[in-house]
Design an enzyme around this catalytic site. Structure first.
Site, PDB file in Angstrom:
ATOM      1  N   SER A   1      12.795  -0.913   6.259  1.00  0.00           N
ATOM      2  CA  SER A   1      12.218  -1.926   6.855  1.00  0.00           C
ATOM      3  C   SER A   1      11.608  -2.582   5.687  1.00  0.00           C
ATOM      4  O   SER A   1      11.005  -3.999   6.077  1.00  0.00           O
ATOM      5  CB  SER A   1      11.347  -1.521   8.091  1.00  0.00           C
ATOM      6  OG  SER A   1      10.213  -0.889   7.437  1.00  0.00           O
TER       7      SER A   1
ATOM      8  N   SER B   1      10.555   9.572  -8.396  1.00  0.00           N
ATOM      9  CA  SER B   1       9.389   8.848  -8.902  1.00  0.00           C
ATOM     10  C   SER B   1       9.059   9.319 -10.365  1.00  0.00           C
ATOM     11  O   SER B   1       9.514  10.692 -10.616  1.00  0.00           O
ATOM     12  CB  SER B   1       8.266   8.850  -8.094  1.00  0.00           C
ATOM     13  OG  SER B   1       7.100   8.385  -8.839  1.00  0.00           O
TER      14      SER B   1
ATOM     15  N   TYR C   1       1.029  13.589  -3.705  1.00  0.00           N
ATOM     16  CA  TYR C   1       2.299  12.608  -3.675  1.00  0.00           C
ATOM     17  C   TYR C   1       3.094  13.323  -4.822  1.00  0.00           C
ATOM     18  O   TYR C   1       4.536  13.212  -4.605  1.00  0.00           O
ATOM     19  CB  TYR C   1       1.950  11.423  -3.838  1.00  0.00           C
ATOM     20  CG  TYR C   1       2.883  10.366  -4.160  1.00  0.00           C
ATOM     21  CD1 TYR C   1       3.998   9.956  -2.829  1.00  0.00           C
ATOM     22  CD2 TYR C   1       3.389  10.008  -5.446  1.00  0.00           C
ATOM     23  CE1 TYR C   1       4.961   9.195  -3.297  1.00  0.00           C
ATOM     24  CE2 TYR C   1       4.429   8.911  -5.674  1.00  0.00           C
ATOM     25  CZ  TYR C   1       5.189   8.710  -4.559  1.00  0.00           C
ATOM     26  OH  TYR C   1       6.205   7.691  -4.666  1.00  0.00           O
TER      27      TYR C   1
ATOM     28  N   GLY D   1      14.380   0.043   0.031  1.00  0.00           N
ATOM     29  CA  GLY D   1      15.184   0.245   0.960  1.00  0.00           C
ATOM     30  C   GLY D   1      15.744  -0.970   1.411  1.00  0.00           C
ATOM     31  O   GLY D   1      17.097  -1.023   1.637  1.00  0.00           O
TER      32      GLY D   1
ATOM     33  N   SER E   1      17.626   5.638   4.402  1.00  0.00           N
ATOM     34  CA  SER E   1      16.487   5.759   5.172  1.00  0.00           C
ATOM     35  C   SER E   1      15.415   4.702   4.599  1.00  0.00           C
ATOM     36  O   SER E   1      15.242   4.338   3.454  1.00  0.00           O
ATOM     37  CB  SER E   1      15.683   7.109   5.289  1.00  0.00           C
ATOM     38  OG  SER E   1      15.497   7.578   3.674  1.00  0.00           O
TER      39      SER E   1
HETATM   40  P1  NAD Z   1       7.673   0.829   1.308  1.00  0.00           P
HETATM   41  O1  NAD Z   1       6.588   1.298   1.772  1.00  0.00           O
HETATM   42  O2  NAD Z   1       8.238  -0.701   1.137  1.00  0.00           O
HETATM   43  O3  NAD Z   1       9.034   1.705   1.698  1.00  0.00           O
HETATM   44  C1  NAD Z   1       8.926   3.027   2.479  1.00  0.00           C
HETATM   45  C2  NAD Z   1       9.563   2.910   3.621  1.00  0.00           C
HETATM   46  O4  NAD Z   1       9.617   4.240   4.217  1.00  0.00           O
HETATM   47  C3  NAD Z   1       8.945   1.862   4.741  1.00  0.00           C
HETATM   48  O5  NAD Z   1       9.988   1.197   5.294  1.00  0.00           O
HETATM   49  C4  NAD Z   1       8.441   3.040   5.621  1.00  0.00           C
HETATM   50  O6  NAD Z   1       8.294   2.424   6.914  1.00  0.00           O
HETATM   51  C5  NAD Z   1       9.530   4.210   5.707  1.00  0.00           C
HETATM   52  N1  NAD Z   1       9.016   5.401   6.127  1.00  0.00           N
HETATM   53  C6  NAD Z   1       7.888   5.982   5.906  1.00  0.00           C
HETATM   54  N2  NAD Z   1       7.794   7.131   6.858  1.00  0.00           N
HETATM   55  C7  NAD Z   1       9.032   7.205   7.414  1.00  0.00           C
HETATM   56  C8  NAD Z   1       9.765   8.171   8.393  1.00  0.00           C
HETATM   57  N3  NAD Z   1       9.017   9.071   8.942  1.00  0.00           N
HETATM   58  N4  NAD Z   1      10.797   7.857   8.701  1.00  0.00           N
HETATM   59  C9  NAD Z   1      11.639   6.794   8.329  1.00  0.00           C
HETATM   60  N5  NAD Z   1      11.095   5.668   7.615  1.00  0.00           N
HETATM   61  C10 NAD Z   1       9.753   6.045   7.040  1.00  0.00           C
HETATM   62  O7  NAD Z   1       7.875   1.131  -0.273  1.00  0.00           O
HETATM   63  P2  NAD Z   1       8.818   1.350  -1.586  1.00  0.00           P
HETATM   64  O8  NAD Z   1       8.129   1.267  -2.605  1.00  0.00           O
HETATM   65  O9  NAD Z   1       9.796   0.580  -1.179  1.00  0.00           O
HETATM   66  O10 NAD Z   1       9.365   2.954  -1.229  1.00  0.00           O
HETATM   67  C11 NAD Z   1      10.407   3.556  -1.219  1.00  0.00           C
HETATM   68  C12 NAD Z   1      10.499   4.577  -1.984  1.00  0.00           C
HETATM   69  O11 NAD Z   1      10.191   4.701  -3.410  1.00  0.00           O
HETATM   70  C13 NAD Z   1       9.527   5.938  -1.518  1.00  0.00           C
HETATM   71  O12 NAD Z   1      10.168   7.296  -1.537  1.00  0.00           O
HETATM   72  C14 NAD Z   1       8.474   5.803  -2.655  1.00  0.00           C
HETATM   73  O13 NAD Z   1       7.772   7.063  -2.922  1.00  0.00           O
HETATM   74  C15 NAD Z   1       9.250   5.808  -3.959  1.00  0.00           C
HETATM   75  N6  NAD Z   1       8.735   5.060  -5.061  1.00  0.00           N
HETATM   76  C16 NAD Z   1       7.868   3.687  -4.961  1.00  0.00           C
HETATM   77  C17 NAD Z   1       7.044   3.372  -6.033  1.00  0.00           C
HETATM   78  C18 NAD Z   1       6.203   2.326  -6.027  1.00  0.00           C
HETATM   79  O14 NAD Z   1       5.426   2.259  -6.762  1.00  0.00           O
HETATM   80  N7  NAD Z   1       6.309   1.498  -4.894  1.00  0.00           N
HETATM   81  C19 NAD Z   1       7.358   4.017  -7.154  1.00  0.00           C
HETATM   82  C20 NAD Z   1       8.165   5.224  -7.254  1.00  0.00           C
HETATM   83  C21 NAD Z   1       8.892   5.734  -6.340  1.00  0.00           C
END
Ligand code: NAD
Length: 309
Positions: A11, A140, A153, A15, A8
């Site tokens: 984009s 996380s 969060y 992911g 999931s």
């Molecule tokens: P990102 O914002 O690039 O990716 C998150 C993705 O989730 C986006 O593509 C967004 O469109 C999608 N999304 C949001 N709501 C949605 C929905 N209802 N249905 C389908 N898709 C949906 O950021 P990322 O850092 O790649 O985040 C990915 C995961 O990693 C998340 O779960 C985030 O909590 C986790 N994470 C991120 C970090 C960080 O610092 N970036 C740290 C720890 C964990």
């Protein structure tokens, strides 16, 4: 036969990287279903997938907040069989609690927690029938320890940790594995979106002291943390690829060794005071020396006075 991997939130960020790395596996062990809420944003993924597109990678629509979307997406997968599910979609929320709406908080839980639950409920019957499967959850380090101004969060990630640790026990009976991946700061759109959110937000009903702590202490400290120990989404995806290819995947996997000493503070002192006091000192006493403090933690020397006099 290749394993079908459904991811999931492809984009952007982790992911997208994960989908591309799995699709480019030189042994072609995976058939990747890279999903996203808005197919209008598939350009970056398709460009990065290159020749794998239509071969080992297909793009599909999936909004983790919608039962219909989940059902529709699964009905398009050949045989409806998902061997590996990666719950990656997530949203963040930062700011003083008094200034955040309950609707925004509920959206975080609906996406981060119930989004994963919704997908798991949909794929679990098939995995149980076949007596095999792997569920990966992008949690996380905030699923292990609270972080100031990230209460909701962190709570959503704690919820995932409790849910999947509980489920893991039952699923061992079915030869189904669960892995909670726990990245520290990752340099993706995630932080950018959040900073944009907070720079325009007014945070009504928040007292001036709290706003001052948030704007003048937390925000610079957070930027510094991403700058000093932030990981790339490629690195995080690499860790997840390893976990997926492992015959006995672990329940938990942190991705950032430079963050581990902070995470370890909780284990060192189960009362929790050590972690809370260290976080407090890092933020309010050492903001000017934050870089030094973090480096000190990151190198593991911990030559810092933790307890107040
Ligand atoms: P990102 O914002 O690039 O990716 C998150 C993705 O989730 C986006 O593509 C967004 O469109 C999608 N999304 C949001 N709501 C949605 C929905 N209802 N249905 C389908 N898709 C949906 O950021 P990322 O850092 O790649 O985040 C990915 C995961 O990693 C998340 O779960 C985030 O909590 C986790 N994470 C991120 C970090 C960080 O610092 N970036 C740290 C720890 C964990």
């Amino acid at each position: 036969a290749p394993r079908t991997v459904l991811i999931s939130g492809c984009s952007s960020g982790i992911g997208l990287e994960l989908a591309v790395q799995l699709a480019h596996d030189h042994r072609q062990r995976y058939q990747v279903v890279a999903t996203m809420r808005d197919l209008g944003k598939k350009g970056a993924l398709e460009a990065a997938a290159g020749e794998a597109l239509g071969q080992t990678l297909t793009v599909a629509q999936l909004d983790v907040c919608s039962d219909e979307s989940v059902a529709q997406c699964l009905s398009c997968i050949q045989g409806g069989e998902v061997d590996v599910l990666v719950n990656n979609a997530g949203v963040g929320l930062v700011g003083p609690l008094e200034g955040l709406s309950l609707a925004a908080m509920q959206n975080v839980f609906d996406t981060n927690f119930f989004g994963a639950v919704r997908l798991v409920r949909a794929v679990l019957p098939g995995m149980k029938k076949r007596r095999k499967g792997h569920i990966v959850v992008v949690s996380s380090v905030m699923g292990l320890q609270g972080v100031v101004f990230n209460e909701v969060y962190a709570a959503s990630k704690f919820a995932l940790e409790g849910f999947f640790e509980s489920l893991a026990v039952q699923l061992l009976q079915f030869n189904i594995f669960i892995t909670l991946v726990e990245p520290g700061p990752v340099v993706t759109d995630f932080e950018g979106k959040l900073l944009e959110q907070v720079s325009t937000a007014e945070f009504p009903d928040t007292d001036p002291d709290t706003l001052h702590y948030f704007r003048d202490f937390y925000l610079p400290a957070s930027r510094e943390l991403f700058r000093s120990v932030g990981q790339s989404p490629q690195d995080v995806a690499q860790v997840i690829v390893k976990v997926i290819s492992s015959p006995r995947p672990p329940l938990r996997r942190q991705t950032n060794a430079r963050y581990t000493p902070l995470a370890a503070l909780k284990a060192v002192d189960p009362s929790g005071s050590l972690y809370v006091r260290t976080s407090h000192r890092l933020l309010f006493r050492w903001t000017r020396f934050l870089n030094l403090g973090l480096r000190c933690l990151a190198c593991g020397c911990l030559r810092i006075r933790i307890w107040p006099r």
